[in-house]
Design an enzyme around this catalytic site. Sequence first.
Site, PDB file in Angstrom:
ATOM      1  N   HIS A 145      -0.395 -14.861  -8.489  1.00  9.34           N
ATOM      2  CA  HIS A 145      -1.436 -14.051  -7.841  1.00  9.34           C
ATOM      3  C   HIS A 145      -0.997 -12.588  -7.771  1.00  9.34           C
ATOM      4  CE1 HIS A 145      -4.489 -13.162  -4.632  1.00  9.34           C
ATOM      5  NE2 HIS A 145      -3.551 -12.307  -4.233  1.00  9.34           N
ATOM      6  N   GLU A 146       0.243 -12.352  -7.363  1.00  4.50           N
ATOM      7  CA  GLU A 146       0.739 -10.980  -7.240  1.00  4.50           C
ATOM      8  C   GLU A 146       0.907 -10.320  -8.606  1.00  4.50           C
ATOM      9  OE1 GLU A 146       0.514  -9.795  -4.454  1.00  4.50           O
ATOM     10  OE2 GLU A 146       0.511 -11.591  -3.214  1.00  4.50           O
ATOM     11  N   HIS A 149      -2.375  -9.047  -9.678  1.00  7.27           N
ATOM     12  CA  HIS A 149      -2.721  -7.759  -9.071  1.00  7.27           C
ATOM     13  C   HIS A 149      -2.177  -6.613  -9.926  1.00  7.27           C
ATOM     14  CE1 HIS A 149      -4.826  -8.555  -5.407  1.00  7.27           C
ATOM     15  NE2 HIS A 149      -3.868  -9.261  -4.847  1.00  7.27           N
ATOM     16  N   GLU A 224      -9.216  -9.693  -4.603  1.00  6.96           N
ATOM     17  CA  GLU A 224      -8.524 -10.933  -4.272  1.00  6.96           C
ATOM     18  C   GLU A 224      -9.058 -12.097  -5.096  1.00  6.96           C
ATOM     19  OE1 GLU A 224      -5.754 -11.367  -2.447  1.00  6.96           O
ATOM     20  OE2 GLU A 224      -5.826  -9.179  -2.440  1.00  6.96           O
TER      21      GLU A 224
END
Length: 292
Positions: A145-146, A149, A224
């Site tokens: 997930h990071e 980003h 997100e």
Amino acid sequence: MKRVGLFLLTNLAVLAVLAVTSRLLGVDRFLTQNGLDLPALFGFAAVFGMGGALISLAMSRWMAVRSTGARVIGQPADATERWLLDTVARQAQMAGLPMPQVAIFDSPQPNAFATGPSRARSLVAVSSGLLEQMDRRQVEAVLAHEISHIANGDMVTLTLIQGVVNTFVIALARIVGYAVDRALAGGQEREAPGPGFWITSLVCELLLGILATMVVMAFSRRREFRADAGGARLAGRGAMIAALERLRAVHEPQALPASLNAFGILGGKALARLFMSHPPLEERIAALRAAL
């Protein structure tokens, strides 16, 4: 409130310094002398607005490490740190990214964040609680997930949005301040802005800044969902859903300082949805399941 964010706080601090500097140098006096020079005003607002955002972006990685007390992993001290580095390296390669810095910060709550001024100068940090309370499959999904980003360029996009709203806040606050000052002066010309200008422009900057924060938070909520989808591609949809469900099970963490919640895997509780940086976990899980 949900996160105002380290980026937002740094940006506001930079803008405050620039605003004081401009007044000491007589910029506001120049803009309002003999009428309001709108082209010069918007040029000034753009330079200061974008400048504040860009300075905040440049400082983001350093500020993140300082504010959380994170320890950047150089040489891994144990098998967990080695696995962490190897996992981030593998996911970064899959996403076509240079290897980010990897750090651990002490906190009993599970959380993580990514930041940095560019894809080539990024940082991924996880809390000690995340490593202790999640299995490796779930941690891998959080890392993915990071990484997403970073791959999506979210920090740069956030900077551009913040710079644009800064520009409008600075310009509109001074336009309203000038109008109020002229009204208080009865239409008479003044050699320098009066108290009406300073007080009104300051109040307008604060109020418009709140509205601007809503715009930035709206973008943050949208990113997100994109990062969750990217995490699912890198680590597997089931693992991403399992990680979010685990976060929900241990209740929404407050591991990050309020200033850093904007860049974490999960933000804190919000007084209003308009100020939420992250959508509710239920919505994020539902979005992933709907994509099956």
